[in-house]
Design a protein around this motif. Structure first.
Motif, PDB file in Angstrom:
ATOM      1  N   GLY A  18       0.836  -1.013  -0.089  1.00 38.10           N
ATOM      2  CA  GLY A  18      -0.035  -0.024  -0.134  1.00 38.10           C
ATOM      3  C   GLY A  18       0.899   1.186   0.076  1.00 38.10           C
ATOM      4  N   THR A  21       2.652   1.682  -3.264  1.00 39.88           N
ATOM      5  CA  THR A  21       1.875   1.955  -4.424  1.00 39.88           C
ATOM      6  C   THR A  21       1.623   3.325  -4.364  1.00 39.88           C
ATOM      7  N   ALA A  22       1.245   3.992  -3.119  1.00 38.57           N
ATOM      8  CA  ALA A  22       1.173   5.306  -2.900  1.00 38.57           C
ATOM      9  C   ALA A  22       2.084   6.381  -3.488  1.00 38.57           C
ATOM     10  N   PHE A  25       2.166   6.035  -7.161  1.00 37.45           N
ATOM     11  CA  PHE A  25       0.762   6.733  -7.705  1.00 37.45           C
ATOM     12  C   PHE A  25       1.255   8.058  -7.823  1.00 37.45           C
ATOM     13  N   ILE A  74      -0.915  -6.577  -7.254  1.00 32.66           N
ATOM     14  CA  ILE A  74      -1.813  -5.611  -6.602  1.00 32.66           C
ATOM     15  C   ILE A  74      -1.265  -4.140  -6.959  1.00 32.66           C
ATOM     16  N   ILE A  78      -4.199  -1.869  -8.555  1.00 31.97           N
ATOM     17  CA  ILE A  78      -4.886  -0.752  -7.956  1.00 31.97           C
ATOM     18  C   ILE A  78      -4.748   0.582  -8.862  1.00 31.97           C
ATOM     19  N   ILE A  81      -7.795   0.048 -11.267  1.00 30.82           N
ATOM     20  CA  ILE A  81      -8.907   0.279 -10.285  1.00 30.82           C
ATOM     21  C   ILE A  81      -9.000   1.824 -10.459  1.00 30.82           C
ATOM     22  N   PHE A  82      -8.014   2.544 -10.138  1.00 28.43           N
ATOM     23  CA  PHE A  82      -7.933   4.171 -10.179  1.00 28.43           C
ATOM     24  C   PHE A  82      -8.413   4.444 -11.393  1.00 28.43           C
ATOM     25  N   LEU A  84     -10.460   3.202 -13.489  1.00 32.63           N
ATOM     26  CA  LEU A  84     -11.858   2.928 -13.474  1.00 32.63           C
ATOM     27  C   LEU A  84     -12.622   4.165 -12.683  1.00 32.63           C
ATOM     28  N   ILE A  85     -12.150   4.337 -11.526  1.00 36.07           N
ATOM     29  CA  ILE A  85     -12.912   5.418 -10.672  1.00 36.07           C
ATOM     30  C   ILE A  85     -12.791   6.769 -11.326  1.00 36.07           C
ATOM     31  N   VAL A  86     -11.587   7.224 -11.799  1.00 32.13           N
ATOM     32  CA  VAL A  86     -11.699   8.472 -12.429  1.00 32.13           C
ATOM     33  C   VAL A  86     -12.246   8.655 -13.687  1.00 32.13           C
ATOM     34  N   GLY A  87     -12.838   7.327 -14.287  1.00 32.90           N
ATOM     35  CA  GLY A  87     -13.766   7.459 -15.536  1.00 32.90           C
ATOM     36  C   GLY A  87     -12.836   7.364 -16.682  1.00 32.90           C
ATOM     37  N   ARG A  88     -11.758   6.673 -16.707  1.00 31.86           N
ATOM     38  CA  ARG A  88     -10.967   6.729 -18.045  1.00 31.86           C
ATOM     39  C   ARG A  88     -11.451   5.347 -18.765  1.00 31.86           C
ATOM     40  N   PHE A  89     -10.961   5.167 -20.125  1.00 32.97           N
ATOM     41  CA  PHE A  89     -11.382   4.209 -20.539  1.00 32.97           C
ATOM     42  C   PHE A  89     -11.396   2.902 -20.125  1.00 32.97           C
ATOM     43  N   PRO A  90     -12.719   2.131 -19.719  1.00 29.58           N
ATOM     44  CA  PRO A  90     -12.765   1.030 -19.003  1.00 29.58           C
ATOM     45  C   PRO A  90     -11.799   0.041 -19.151  1.00 29.58           C
TER      46      PRO A  90
ATOM     47  N   ILE B  15     -20.177   6.054 -12.801  1.00 24.41           N
ATOM     48  CA  ILE B  15     -19.140   5.887 -13.671  1.00 24.41           C
ATOM     49  C   ILE B  15     -19.353   4.641 -14.701  1.00 24.41           C
ATOM     50  N   LEU B  91     -15.343  11.011 -23.429  1.00 21.92           N
ATOM     51  CA  LEU B  91     -15.069  10.479 -22.239  1.00 21.92           C
ATOM     52  C   LEU B  91     -15.414  11.338 -21.175  1.00 21.92           C
ATOM     53  N   GLY B  94     -17.590  10.252 -18.148  1.00 21.26           N
ATOM     54  CA  GLY B  94     -16.717   9.133 -17.146  1.00 21.26           C
ATOM     55  C   GLY B  94     -15.966  10.045 -16.293  1.00 21.26           C
ATOM     56  N   ILE B  95     -15.172  11.232 -17.085  1.00 20.33           N
ATOM     57  CA  ILE B  95     -14.422  11.956 -15.916  1.00 20.33           C
ATOM     58  C   ILE B  95     -15.379  12.962 -15.125  1.00 20.33           C
ATOM     59  N   GLY B  98     -16.251  10.349 -12.349  1.00 27.05           N
ATOM     60  CA  GLY B  98     -15.061  10.173 -11.562  1.00 27.05           C
ATOM     61  C   GLY B  98     -14.599  11.241 -10.632  1.00 27.05           C
ATOM     62  N   PRO B 126      -4.005  -2.822   1.165  1.00 28.35           N
ATOM     63  CA  PRO B 126      -3.238  -1.972   0.243  1.00 28.35           C
ATOM     64  C   PRO B 126      -3.820  -0.638   0.164  1.00 28.35           C
ATOM     65  N   VAL B 129      -4.560   1.509   3.196  1.00 28.65           N
ATOM     66  CA  VAL B 129      -3.062   2.278   3.547  1.00 28.65           C
ATOM     67  C   VAL B 129      -2.747   3.325   2.804  1.00 28.65           C
ATOM     68  N   MET B 130      -2.859   2.912   1.303  1.00 26.88           N
ATOM     69  CA  MET B 130      -2.369   3.905   0.309  1.00 26.88           C
ATOM     70  C   MET B 130      -3.127   5.193   0.363  1.00 26.88           C
ATOM     71  N   PHE B 134      -1.214   9.173   1.879  1.00 26.75           N
ATOM     72  CA  PHE B 134      -0.992  10.458   0.749  1.00 26.75           C
ATOM     73  C   PHE B 134      -0.499  11.838   1.592  1.00 26.75           C
TER      74      PHE B 134
END
Lengths: 201, 233
Positions: A18, A21-22, A25, A74, A78, A81-82, A84-90, B15, B91, B94-95, B98, B126, B129-130, B134
């Protein structure tokens, strides 16, 4: 039982993953910030190139600290998944997960120790960020149709898109290869210079 | 502690819906209503500035696509301009969804959401924790820069340009050393809190799916339904 416990990732290592990965990122975000404004819209495609140059050290450190199957997967998942969450190309999520598992398998085959093997795994891993760029290169038809509707010559537009896409793809693949080798070797030198000396690894 | 505002699961669903919309060819009118529906949550959640800036971005893209793009002649620029105005426009929902999810969801809400979605522990720990780590990185970074300035290293942008690798090394290595230390500390505190114990773990964050979540999802489906209706008639 002790043997199986050693092979499986422990809580401690989950936490390490974790934390690393932070930082990975943040390096991606930094690379995106550096890249995006060079040629508006277009240089977006080259974010993975700068990331692969900068992220070598963190990758090498994580492989050394958590030399078990799963850590690299992992980290890559991650990021996926990020996306996906920010709405980029799935599809970017799927690409990130599949490529990072592949990188993990390669590092596993070299038992996470062989320097050349880990470097090779890092080169593969660098391609896991290519996902958000894919619609730009492989699906120009999404936005090329609109140009044709506006009265452009269809053959001309298709030709333009195909050649620019092809060149972009070739430049992208080659430059990620070169930059990830530089980044990976830099990372391994940093490991030797700092972390092995300090007894962290 | 019940989550205020929209349920994080509704945000995630938006999303996914936005990703589906990428593959659907909507008319301009339906596209505008789609964008309006997607920026609506910003106004409900008291973030009108972000919502309106997304709308401005959309209008610029639309106008650029309609009135600027037909006059671009150079092949390379056609590619770039059409990516910004047409590709990026597809896009955009989605943005928007998101950005809304990121802006309005706290770390503990994300963790609770992933738990209810049965995300396995090897991925959940993970991520948790991540997200918590930050702010610590930012603080560390400032400490490192101060220490570097004290020794007269990398104080100006010129140094960064002259010796990029060295400056990068001086910042990154302490950051990673510290991260390794922090990982150990966090492990101790997590073990003390019983994170490695078997059984179901509780959380103080309670997710609640309300009427407003239903309304949001249904509203987001309207352009899709109208689009099907339009092609039939």
């Amino acid at each position: 039982m002790l043997e199986s416990k050693k092979k499986k990732i422990q809580l401690k290592e989950h936490i390490s993953i974790g934390v690393y990965t932070a930082i990975y990122f943040i390096i991606c975000a930094l690379a995106a910030g550096l890249t995006v404004l060079i040629i508006p819209g277009y240089s977006y495609a080259f974010i993975p190139v700068i990331t692969s140059l900068l992220a070598g050290t963190i990758y090498m450190l994580m492989v050394a600290k958590v030399p078990k199957f799963g850590a690299i997967s992992i980290m890559g998942s991650i990021m996926g998944i990020f996306f996906l969450i920010v709405g980029r190309f799935p599809g970017a999520t799927v690409i990130a997960i599949v490529i990072s598992i592949l990188a993990d398998v390669i590092a596993y085959l070299f038992k996470y120790r062989n320097k050349v093997g880990v470097l090779f795994s890092y080169i593969i891993f660098s391609y896991s960020l290519i996902g958000p760029v894919v619609p730009m290169i492989f699906f120009p038809s999404f936005y090329q149709d609109q140009l044709i509707e506006q009265g452009r010559d269809a053959a001309y537009i298709e030709g333009v898109f195909q050649s620019v896409s092809e060149y972009t793809l070739i430049i992208l693949v080659v430059s990620i290869l070169i930059m990830s080798v530089i980044g990976g070797v830099f990372g391994q030198r940093m490991m030797k210079k700092h972390f092995e000396k300090a007894g962290i690894v | 502690m019940i989550v205020k505002g929209f349920d994080p699961r509704a945000k995630l669903l938006m999303i996914i819906l936005a990703a589906v919309y990428v593959t659907i060819d909507l008319s301009i009118l339906l596209e505008i209503s789609l964008i309006l529906i997607f920026i609506l949550p910003f106004f409900v959640s008291n973030l009108p500035l972000i919502g309106s800036s997304f709308f401005v971005i959309y209008v610029v893209q639309l106008l650029g696509s309609l009135y600027l793009l037909p006059y671009v002649e150079s092949p390379f620029f056609i590619y770039i301009v059409s990516f910004i105005f047409n590709g990026f426009r597809l896009l955009l929902p989605g943005i928007i969804a998101g950005t809304f999810a990121i802006k309005t969801t706290s770390v503990s809400e994300w963790v609770a959401t992933f738990k209810t979605l049965r995300v396995p522990n090897w991925l959940l720990i993970p991520i948790a924790v991540m997200l918590r780590f930050f702010p610590a990185v930012r603080e560390d970074y400032h400490h490192i820069r101060k220490a570097m300035a004290f020794r007269g290293i990398g104080t100006s942008a010129l140094d960064l340009l002259k010796k990029p690798a060295t400056t990068f090394e001086y910042i990154l290595i302490p950051l990673l050393m510290n991260a390794t230390q922090v990982a150990e500390d966090l492990t101790v505190s997590a073990l003390t809190k019983g994170l490695s114990l078997p059984g179901k773990h509780t959380t103080i964050v309670q997710l609640k799916w309300t009427v407003s979540d239903w309304l949001l999802i249904i509203a987001a489906l309207i352009p899709f339904i109208l689009n099907i209706g339009g092609t039939v008639s």
